[in-house]
Motif scaffolding. Structure first.
Motif, PDB file in Angstrom:
ATOM      1  N   SER A 139       9.445  -4.067  -4.723  1.00  0.00           N
ATOM      2  CA  SER A 139       8.974  -2.749  -4.112  1.00  0.00           C
ATOM      3  C   SER A 139       8.840  -2.607  -2.800  1.00  0.00           C
ATOM      4  O   SER A 139       8.730  -3.624  -1.989  1.00  0.00           O
ATOM      5  CB  SER A 139       7.765  -2.764  -4.837  1.00  0.00           C
ATOM      6  OG  SER A 139       6.894  -1.617  -4.305  1.00  0.00           O
ATOM      7  N   ARG A 140       9.190  -1.521  -2.199  1.00  0.00           N
ATOM      8  CA  ARG A 140       9.122  -1.449  -0.730  1.00  0.00           C
ATOM      9  C   ARG A 140       8.009  -0.799  -0.054  1.00  0.00           C
ATOM     10  O   ARG A 140       7.680  -0.831   1.030  1.00  0.00           O
ATOM     11  CB  ARG A 140      10.416  -0.383  -0.524  1.00  0.00           C
ATOM     12  CG  ARG A 140      11.994  -0.898  -1.057  1.00  0.00           C
ATOM     13  CD  ARG A 140      12.987  -0.373   0.015  1.00  0.00           C
ATOM     14  NE  ARG A 140      13.080  -0.906   1.208  1.00  0.00           N
ATOM     15  CZ  ARG A 140      13.555  -0.613   2.283  1.00  0.00           C
ATOM     16  NH1 ARG A 140      14.622   0.366   1.995  1.00  0.00           N
ATOM     17  NH2 ARG A 140      13.703  -1.336   3.280  1.00  0.00           N
ATOM     18  N   ALA A 141       7.151  -0.030  -1.105  1.00  0.00           N
ATOM     19  CA  ALA A 141       6.067   0.387  -0.690  1.00  0.00           C
ATOM     20  C   ALA A 141       5.187   0.874  -1.921  1.00  0.00           C
ATOM     21  O   ALA A 141       5.602   0.552  -3.291  1.00  0.00           O
ATOM     22  CB  ALA A 141       6.186   1.843  -0.130  1.00  0.00           C
ATOM     23  N   LYS A 142       3.843   0.655  -1.890  1.00  0.00           N
ATOM     24  CA  LYS A 142       2.808   0.673  -2.621  1.00  0.00           C
ATOM     25  C   LYS A 142       2.008   1.832  -2.627  1.00  0.00           C
ATOM     26  O   LYS A 142       1.020   1.681  -1.613  1.00  0.00           O
ATOM     27  CB  LYS A 142       2.079  -0.611  -2.756  1.00  0.00           C
ATOM     28  CG  LYS A 142       0.913  -0.620  -4.130  1.00  0.00           C
ATOM     29  CD  LYS A 142       0.457  -2.059  -4.128  1.00  0.00           C
ATOM     30  CE  LYS A 142      -0.384  -2.307  -5.214  1.00  0.00           C
ATOM     31  NZ  LYS A 142      -1.132  -3.720  -5.453  1.00  0.00           N
ATOM     32  N   LEU A 143       2.394   2.857  -3.168  1.00  0.00           N
ATOM     33  CA  LEU A 143       1.668   4.435  -2.995  1.00  0.00           C
ATOM     34  C   LEU A 143       0.683   4.577  -3.931  1.00  0.00           C
ATOM     35  O   LEU A 143       0.877   4.370  -5.307  1.00  0.00           O
ATOM     36  CB  LEU A 143       2.765   5.595  -3.026  1.00  0.00           C
ATOM     37  CG  LEU A 143       3.961   5.217  -1.905  1.00  0.00           C
ATOM     38  CD1 LEU A 143       4.764   6.417  -2.034  1.00  0.00           C
ATOM     39  CD2 LEU A 143       3.509   5.074  -0.574  1.00  0.00           C
ATOM     40  N   SER A 144      -0.440   4.971  -3.726  1.00  0.00           N
ATOM     41  CA  SER A 144      -1.410   5.803  -4.588  1.00  0.00           C
ATOM     42  C   SER A 144      -0.847   6.966  -5.165  1.00  0.00           C
ATOM     43  O   SER A 144       0.033   7.676  -4.316  1.00  0.00           O
ATOM     44  CB  SER A 144      -2.790   5.680  -3.839  1.00  0.00           C
ATOM     45  OG  SER A 144      -2.822   6.690  -2.730  1.00  0.00           O
ATOM     46  N   TYR A 145      -1.600   7.655  -5.917  1.00  0.00           N
ATOM     47  CA  TYR A 145      -1.119   9.199  -6.338  1.00  0.00           C
ATOM     48  C   TYR A 145      -1.513   9.874  -5.154  1.00  0.00           C
ATOM     49  O   TYR A 145      -0.660  11.048  -5.093  1.00  0.00           O
ATOM     50  CB  TYR A 145      -1.868   9.533  -7.665  1.00  0.00           C
ATOM     51  CG  TYR A 145      -1.267   8.948  -8.895  1.00  0.00           C
ATOM     52  CD1 TYR A 145      -0.064   9.444  -9.308  1.00  0.00           C
ATOM     53  CD2 TYR A 145      -2.036   7.958  -9.598  1.00  0.00           C
ATOM     54  CE1 TYR A 145       0.675   9.030 -10.556  1.00  0.00           C
ATOM     55  CE2 TYR A 145      -1.361   7.491 -10.948  1.00  0.00           C
ATOM     56  CZ  TYR A 145      -0.190   7.872 -11.263  1.00  0.00           C
ATOM     57  OH  TYR A 145       0.276   7.180 -12.378  1.00  0.00           O
ATOM     58  N   GLY A 146      -2.622   9.620  -4.621  1.00  0.00           N
ATOM     59  CA  GLY A 146      -2.617  10.664  -3.297  1.00  0.00           C
ATOM     60  C   GLY A 146      -1.764  10.373  -2.033  1.00  0.00           C
ATOM     61  O   GLY A 146      -1.356  11.418  -1.503  1.00  0.00           O
ATOM     62  N   ASP A 147      -1.242   9.068  -2.056  1.00  0.00           N
ATOM     63  CA  ASP A 147      -0.252   9.032  -0.975  1.00  0.00           C
ATOM     64  C   ASP A 147       1.008   9.857  -1.328  1.00  0.00           C
ATOM     65  O   ASP A 147       1.534  10.580  -0.681  1.00  0.00           O
ATOM     66  CB  ASP A 147       0.335   7.618  -0.865  1.00  0.00           C
ATOM     67  CG  ASP A 147      -0.926   6.799  -0.158  1.00  0.00           C
ATOM     68  OD1 ASP A 147      -1.763   7.177   0.574  1.00  0.00           O
ATOM     69  OD2 ASP A 147      -0.929   5.716  -0.694  1.00  0.00           O
ATOM     70  N   ALA A 148       1.277   9.876  -2.737  1.00  0.00           N
ATOM     71  CA  ALA A 148       2.467  10.285  -3.151  1.00  0.00           C
ATOM     72  C   ALA A 148       2.476  11.831  -3.012  1.00  0.00           C
ATOM     73  O   ALA A 148       3.139  12.929  -2.614  1.00  0.00           O
ATOM     74  CB  ALA A 148       3.030  10.144  -4.520  1.00  0.00           C
ATOM     75  N   GLN A 149       1.081  12.370  -3.310  1.00  0.00           N
ATOM     76  CA  GLN A 149       0.849  13.939  -3.187  1.00  0.00           C
ATOM     77  C   GLN A 149       1.148  14.594  -2.060  1.00  0.00           C
ATOM     78  O   GLN A 149       1.637  15.435  -1.788  1.00  0.00           O
ATOM     79  CB  GLN A 149      -0.620  14.154  -4.068  1.00  0.00           C
ATOM     80  CG  GLN A 149      -0.727  15.585  -4.336  1.00  0.00           C
ATOM     81  CD  GLN A 149       0.140  16.221  -5.421  1.00  0.00           C
ATOM     82  OE1 GLN A 149       0.445  15.765  -6.234  1.00  0.00           O
ATOM     83  NE2 GLN A 149       0.620  17.398  -4.883  1.00  0.00           N
TER      84      GLN A 149
END
Length: 594
Positions: free
Chosen positions: A65-75
């Protein structure tokens, strides 16, 4: 054995009870940035314009994995894309939010965050295409509001409750998972038609679908069609779009499209959306060998011929079984390739070319280990998983209900409700903000009398009028009414006829339930109502016009204002919903709160 017994992780308001040991679920299997993890992968080359699969590959892999995004980050990234920001501008804007080794790979090779933004853009585009294809093929989605809680980490009790909103970032992940689950389901059935573990969704209850259709037509929706999942989706979408047009039109003219004014909710749409969920049956895991007729494998809501759960082996036992089935199919596929090579050389093979041949399956001890021992063994797994999933869902719902009740005992909540059933003693009201129904008592309330329209099996209206509950209360109420009606142009004369504040308070106390601006509310409830009516929260603006004014006439699909409180009785907690009705004896409390 323990994973089989638990069958699923349990998600409660303040904790997770994992299916697997935490060492596995939280550490060894967590997708931390820059860390290699073993995986079972599905890879596709997909044409972005129409979602056609050009190439497909299943196999064991090592992923990083290159990044660990929360749903908030992705949104935030998706919102920025909607604002036509460039990928480079978005990456620069997110550097302060997505930073540190826990969030993003620290490789130093190129601009990792820029590559992540580009990936999110592409995934959203592909997900939209897949979603549109699914809807065209008859998929229906019935969303209901959910309650979330902010938990105090010291006490583990709720600090506040809020409406949990599913956003585009949630839907992107969902679309991709549905696609993977569907493709894996097809593969494992093709290879192992007798022991594949799939998931079906039965057609809805016909009687309740009939009631839905009749309600829609009784409210002027003659073209409402719910004969298939696709027809139901199209009918709901037409109604939703019509609602949006009405809301847009009313905002331009400053008129309200709502039954009771200005709450921003279309009652008919909300009730029909609720009624559409009631006929739906629970989805179930099953073994394909148990049902030889493939028509019975269908998933009604998704409109899929074959569907399974593959994407969450950490928290669902069926996904572990499906991973094993997929792994076994790879072994069989490899054996077939070897056989074909040998056949070219020797013109014969020990193995049959048929995928269903018992010779192929028995050719590998690994396959024997990976597959369920028999159809009956697979049925046993499906039964256990269905049982535990239902138990986990019940535990989650009850835990959330208890937490919400606890929150309401300290924070009475004012919300718009939609009457679905009107009776002389109770109303059945749906709460769009929270996604569930409450019973609102009206028949045994002080100072109120109710009358119900007679002569029909389904009452179409209930009327509520003012009536003091006792002779002494009536005397006090009449006195208060007289005080409220005294109007003199002469200020001195008015003072002489006025009643002292102390005497007025005594009268109000005698007329219990009429001591505030609203009938039959406690002081805490009244404070909550007054606060809600003057709130400027853009997400929850409540019009003063929706406050009840006697006499009231309530029909199905009418909107009313209720205040919710929690109560912990001897048997179980409950939510108490009270109508917010202006007190006719208090000067200045009329429709609109003027």
């Amino acid at each position: 054995e323990e994973a089989f017994f638990r069958a699923t992780s349990n998600y409660l308001c303040d904790r997770v009870v994992p299916m697997l040991p935490r060492l596995l679920s939280e550490i060894a299997c967590s997708l931390n940035p820059g860390v290699d993890r073993y995986a079972m992968s599905c890879e596709w080359l997909i044409r972005e314009s129409d979602g056609k699969i050009l190439e497909e590959w299943f196999g064991r892999s090592v992923m990083r994995s290159r990044a660990k995004l929360s749903y908030g980050d992705a949104q935030r990234i998706l919102d920025a894309l909607d604002e036509s920001m460039t990928d480079e501008a978005i990456a620069n804007a997110e550097k302060e939010n997505i930073t540190g080794e826990a969030k993003i790979e620290q490789s130093g090779k190129g601009d990792v965050l820029l590559e992540v933004v580009k990936s999110v853009r592409l995934l959203r585009s592909v997900a939209k295409t897949l979603r549109n294809n699914r809807i065209k093929n008859g998929s229906v989605r019935l969303d209901q509001a959910k309650i979330g809680f902010e938990i105090d980490q010291d006490t583990k009790l709720p600090k506040c409750a809020f409406h949990y909103e599913l956003r585009e970032s949630n839907r992107v992940i969902e679309d991709l998972m549905l696609f993977a689950n569907r493709r894996v389901a097809k593969r494992i059935v093709d290879y192992f038609p007798d022991v594949a573990l799939l998931r079906l969704h039965p057609p809805p209850n016909e009687k309740k679908m009939f009631e839905l259709r009749e309600f829609a037509r009784a409210n002027g929706l003659q073209d409402f069609d719910c004969s298939t999942s696709g027809a139901l989706h199209r009918s709901l979408e037409r109604l939703r779009e019509s609602t949006q047009r009405m809301a847009s039109s009313s905002s331009l003219t400053n008129d309200s499209p709502d039954n009771n004014g200005g709450s921003g909710i279309n009652a008919i749409y909300e009730i029909i959306n609720l009624l559409a969920t009631k006929p739906m049956q629970l989805a179930q895991y099953f073994c394909t060998g148990q049902f030889p007729e493939e028509e019975s494998w269908r998933h009604y809501a998704l409109a899929f011929d074959r569907y399974t759960h593959f994407t969450s082996p950490i928290r669902r036992y069926p996904d572990i079984i499906v991973h094993r089935l997929l792994r076994a199919s790879l072994v069989v596929e490899e054996n077939e390739k070897k056989n074909r090579k040998e056949k070219k050389k020797k013109m014969f093979s020990f193995f049959s070319s048929s995928k269903n041949s018992s010779d192929i399956v028995k050719s590998s001890k690994l396959v024997d280990y990976l597959l369920p021992k028999s159809t009956s063994s697979c049925v046993q797994i499906a039964t256990q998983c269905n049982k535990k999933k239902a138990s986990a869902k019940a535990a989650q719902d009850e835990h959330s209900f208890v937490y919400f009740c606890y929150h309401l005992t300290r924070n009475p909540t004012v919300t718009v409700a939609i009457a679905r059933i009107v009776g002389r003693k109770h109303l059945a009201c749906f709460l769009p903000e929270f996604g569930f129904e409450v019973k609102v008592e009206i028949g045994n309330k002080r100072h109120l009398t109710t009358k119900q329209s007679a002569g029909t099996p389904n009452p179409t209206m209930v009327s509520i009028e003012f009536q003091a509950s006792s002779e002494s209360a009536n005397e006090a109420a009449q006195k208060l009414l007289e005080i409220g009606n005294v109007k003199n142009s002469n200020e001195e004369e008015d003072k002489k006829n006025s009643v002292s504040w102390i005497e007025r308070t005594k009268l109000l106390k005698k007329a219990r339930g009429m001591s505030g601006a609203f009938l039959n509310l406690t002081r805490l409830e009244e404070e909550s109502v007054l606060e809600a009516l003057k709130s400027d929260d853009a997400g929850k603006i409540i019009s003063k016009d929706i406050v009840g004014v006697l006499p009231m006439r309530i029909r199905p699909a009418d909107q009313v204002l209720v205040v919710l409180t929690g109560k912990f009785g001897e048997k179980k907690p409950e939510i108490v919903a009270n109508l917010v009705i202006s007190n006719p004896l208090i000067n200045g409390v009329q429709r609109g709160g003027q």
